[in-house]
Design a protein around this motif. Sequence first.
Motif, mmCIF file in Angstrom:
data_model
loop_
_atom_site.group_PDB
_atom_site.id
_atom_site.type_symbol
_atom_site.label_atom_id
_atom_site.label_comp_id
_atom_site.label_asym_id
_atom_site.label_seq_id
_atom_site.Cartn_x
_atom_site.Cartn_y
_atom_site.Cartn_z
ATOM 1 N N LYS A 162 0.868 -1.186 0.000
ATOM 2 C CA LYS A 162 0.000 0.000 0.000
ATOM 3 C C LYS A 162 0.896 1.224 0.000
ATOM 4 C CE LYS A 162 -3.591 -2.220 2.675
ATOM 5 N NZ LYS A 162 -4.012 -2.373 4.072
ATOM 6 N N ASP A 195 -0.322 -1.360 -4.468
ATOM 7 C CA ASP A 195 -1.701 -0.922 -4.308
ATOM 8 C C ASP A 195 -1.582 0.593 -4.103
ATOM 9 O OD1 ASP A 195 -4.237 -0.321 -3.590
ATOM 10 O OD2 ASP A 195 -4.306 -1.640 -1.830
ATOM 11 N N LYS A 250 -2.191 4.188 -3.394
ATOM 12 C CA LYS A 250 -3.169 4.929 -2.603
ATOM 13 C C LYS A 250 -3.194 6.411 -2.972
ATOM 14 C CE LYS A 250 -4.542 1.504 -0.071
ATOM 15 N NZ LYS A 250 -5.950 1.061 -0.149
ATOM 16 N N ASN A 251 -2.037 6.900 -3.352
ATOM 17 C CA ASN A 251 -1.950 8.322 -3.622
ATOM 18 C C ASN A 251 -0.697 8.543 -4.458
ATOM 19 O OD1 ASN A 251 -1.762 11.120 -3.553
ATOM 20 N ND2 ASN A 251 -2.486 11.228 -1.438
ATOM 21 N N ARG A 262 0.156 11.156 -7.672
ATOM 22 C CA ARG A 262 -0.310 12.122 -8.653
ATOM 23 C C ARG A 262 0.038 11.760 -10.100
ATOM 24 N NH1 ARG A 262 0.746 17.675 -9.732
ATOM 25 N NH2 ARG A 262 2.841 17.570 -8.882
ATOM 26 N N SER A 305 -2.038 8.052 -10.901
ATOM 27 C CA SER A 305 -3.469 7.821 -10.714
ATOM 28 C C SER A 305 -4.094 9.036 -10.030
ATOM 29 C CB SER A 305 -3.629 6.550 -9.858
ATOM 30 O OG SER A 305 -4.776 6.644 -9.073
ATOM 31 N N SER A 306 -5.360 9.316 -10.384
ATOM 32 C CA SER A 306 -5.999 10.508 -9.815
ATOM 33 C C SER A 306 -6.677 10.210 -8.481
ATOM 34 C CB SER A 306 -7.000 11.080 -10.815
ATOM 35 O OG SER A 306 -7.860 10.052 -11.237
ATOM 36 N N GLU A 307 -6.781 8.905 -8.139
ATOM 37 C CA GLU A 307 -7.439 8.562 -6.872
ATOM 38 C C GLU A 307 -6.543 8.897 -5.680
ATOM 39 O OE1 GLU A 307 -10.513 5.066 -7.503
ATOM 40 O OE2 GLU A 307 -8.444 4.403 -7.698
ATOM 41 N N GLN A 308 -7.141 9.270 -4.579
ATOM 42 C CA GLN A 308 -6.353 9.600 -3.386
ATOM 43 C C GLN A 308 -6.967 8.975 -2.136
ATOM 44 O OE1 GLN A 308 -5.514 13.726 -2.897
ATOM 45 N NE2 GLN A 308 -4.588 13.924 -4.926
ATOM 46 N N PHE A 309 -6.184 8.153 -1.461
ATOM 47 C CA PHE A 309 -6.615 7.566 -0.187
ATOM 48 C C PHE A 309 -5.514 7.784 0.837
ATOM 49 C CE2 PHE A 309 -8.395 5.065 -3.652
ATOM 50 C CZ PHE A 309 -9.750 5.134 -3.371
ATOM 51 N N TYR A 339 -2.193 4.388 3.395
ATOM 52 C CA TYR A 339 -0.968 3.789 2.850
ATOM 53 C C TYR A 339 -0.026 3.337 3.970
ATOM 54 C CZ TYR A 339 0.312 8.653 3.786
ATOM 55 O OH TYR A 339 0.486 9.864 4.393
#
Lengths: 359, 254
Positions: free
Chosen positions: B12, B43, B45-46, B48, B51-55, B58
């Motif tokens: 992560k 995996d 998580k964040n 830039r 990927s544009s997804e942000q979690f 991590y």
Amino acid sequence: MIYKVIAKSEFKRFTDALLRDNTSFGPRQVDTDSRGKAVYQFLPVTSSDDVAFDYTATASSAKHFFLPFREELSRFVFQDQEWDQQISYEGNPIVLIGLRACDISALNILDDVLLKGHFPSPYYLAKRKNTFVIGMDHLPLPDCFCKSMNHHTISTGFNLFCSDIGENYYLSINSSKAFNFLKECDTRDPIDDDNCRLVERRKIISDSFRSEVDVTALPSILDIEFDSPVWEKWGNKCLNCGTCAMVCPTCYCYSVEESFDTNLKGATRQKKLYSCNLVDFAEVAGGHNFRPKNGDRLKYRYYHQHRGFAENANQQICVGCNRCGRACLAGINPKDVINDLRMEKESCLTNISSSPDRI
Amino acid sequence: MKHRGFTFEKLKIASFDFTCCEGCQLQLANRESTLIDFLELLDIKNFRELSSEQFDDYDIALIEGSISRQDEVERLQAIRRQAKTLVAFGSCACFGGVNSLKNKFSLKELVAEVYPGMKVETMPVKKISDVVKVDLSIPGCPVNKEEVERVMVNLATGSLVTLPKHPVCFECKAQLNTCLFELGEICLGPITRGGCNAVCTTGKTPCLGCRGPSEEINMPAFVELVKARELSLDDLQEKIAFYNAFEGFSNHEA
Ligand code: SF4
Ligand code: SF4
Ligand code: SF4
Ligand code: SF4
Ligand code: SF4
């Protein structure tokens, strides 16, 4: 051994065909250094014009054709709950042209270490037996000291050796392969005059050495001088860079690394040439380092090169090419280090056991 | 993924950029032959650039860049609180990097020169370990993707993560390069950590030490050899200061 004489023009024709039809490597100029001296390396060649026949010595030895700087020892493939180990001893046939007597001596020493011990190396063997070695004699460089090590002449370990006797080469043919290749060429048996020229050539070479390293009783001096301050003195200069071992024709040390492929479906076990001068050479699991000091590491390199280890019958493995000395940025070279050790030894003799007074 | 009874968990991971050129992050998308396999290990998580997804859940945080503003300090501290493994990623993060050249000038002078007439908040450049605890360093300007892959594979498989302990020269010799000192140049290869495959010197450009000091470097002997060859000590100083990577080895003689 069979001896023949070949005109240089005919030899050129012979090498042209040989180098064209085989994967071949020979000395080529790669640079001119800041003092105006040519720098040579063994590189791919495809015709006699590519070969710098008048070269001096290559900066790096020909060792890596037999002991690559990095080599895969085996591959592992994981499948389900099982794994499979794949090993291949690769040795594509190659021609190596232009090796010097000391370079070939070095191969003979590697043969002793890697083929005659309890665990002969199949990786080395595959490459060694698939390599066609053509040696060529030369006048030594001012710092060559192979004569001191008795490696300035050679009688085995090559397929063909060429001695320059003016218009012709005097050929020593040491394999049936070489003999068969040469059948196609115009050669003749040596006559008296050729033999005289060969003797003369050898004498000129032998008389041209300007560097001498006194190696009499060196193994025992090294044993006695185990704790000599000389090691610390030279060790303090050492950059721990491993350059000396990399360019050396007889340093054969390596490290082994195992790593997973990025897809985790396989793994590789790789061997990489290493050097006893590198800081982690004697580091073991848990981080303990048996040779934490520069001087200790340098000492062991000299021990192995000039005293020998049990695995090669306590023979010196240095052939006196001085590649390590030329390449060392810190100016560490066998001649000066050994002379220093000797002086140290001799000064102790004069100090401790001065001659008894007369009367 | 399961092999021989081991289960490999995806890592992560999150990646954050601070004061830098983002060149190291860009390296992660490099080396196309193994890119898909590499991304399979992660995996994300964040991140830039990928990927544009942000979690925020991590475990591993890659920190790229150095620290040069107060808000960066706070952002970094928040990441430290979340990350189990914080990685200083690239020479800016590990040593301060090229940005550190700034520290030779007064802040006022700098702002006046670069942002004339503007109000800009700035502070002297710090490396990541000056601000928070760093668990792992991957040096390089930029990082070597092959090394990053190896580190990630080792983290995923629970193997030991190490960096090479030998200097660049060792790798340079394996490429049969003519030493740049022989060509009259100063090269930091003898004091710089290997692992880049001597990419610069193979291209006939002196090593500037982007991977930082090798293990137990011999700085006095190195300065000695530069002097013995009558090369410029100013040039030496300039090279050593380039990535700010030899801070602890300031040489008094040079
Ligand atoms: S002796 Fe010279 S070449 Fe060898 S490791 Fe030391 S500095 Fe490097
Ligand atoms: S001298 Fe050192 S590097 Fe060379 S073979 Fe011996 S132990 Fe290995
Ligand atoms: S130790 Fe030095 S002189 Fe001896 S064989 Fe090796 S490179 Fe040549
Ligand atoms: S060019 Fe640089 S890295 Fe290469 S051997 Fe010379 S000093 Fe070492
Ligand atoms: S040669 Fe030096 S400057 Fe170039 S990538 Fe390697 S460590 Fe960095």
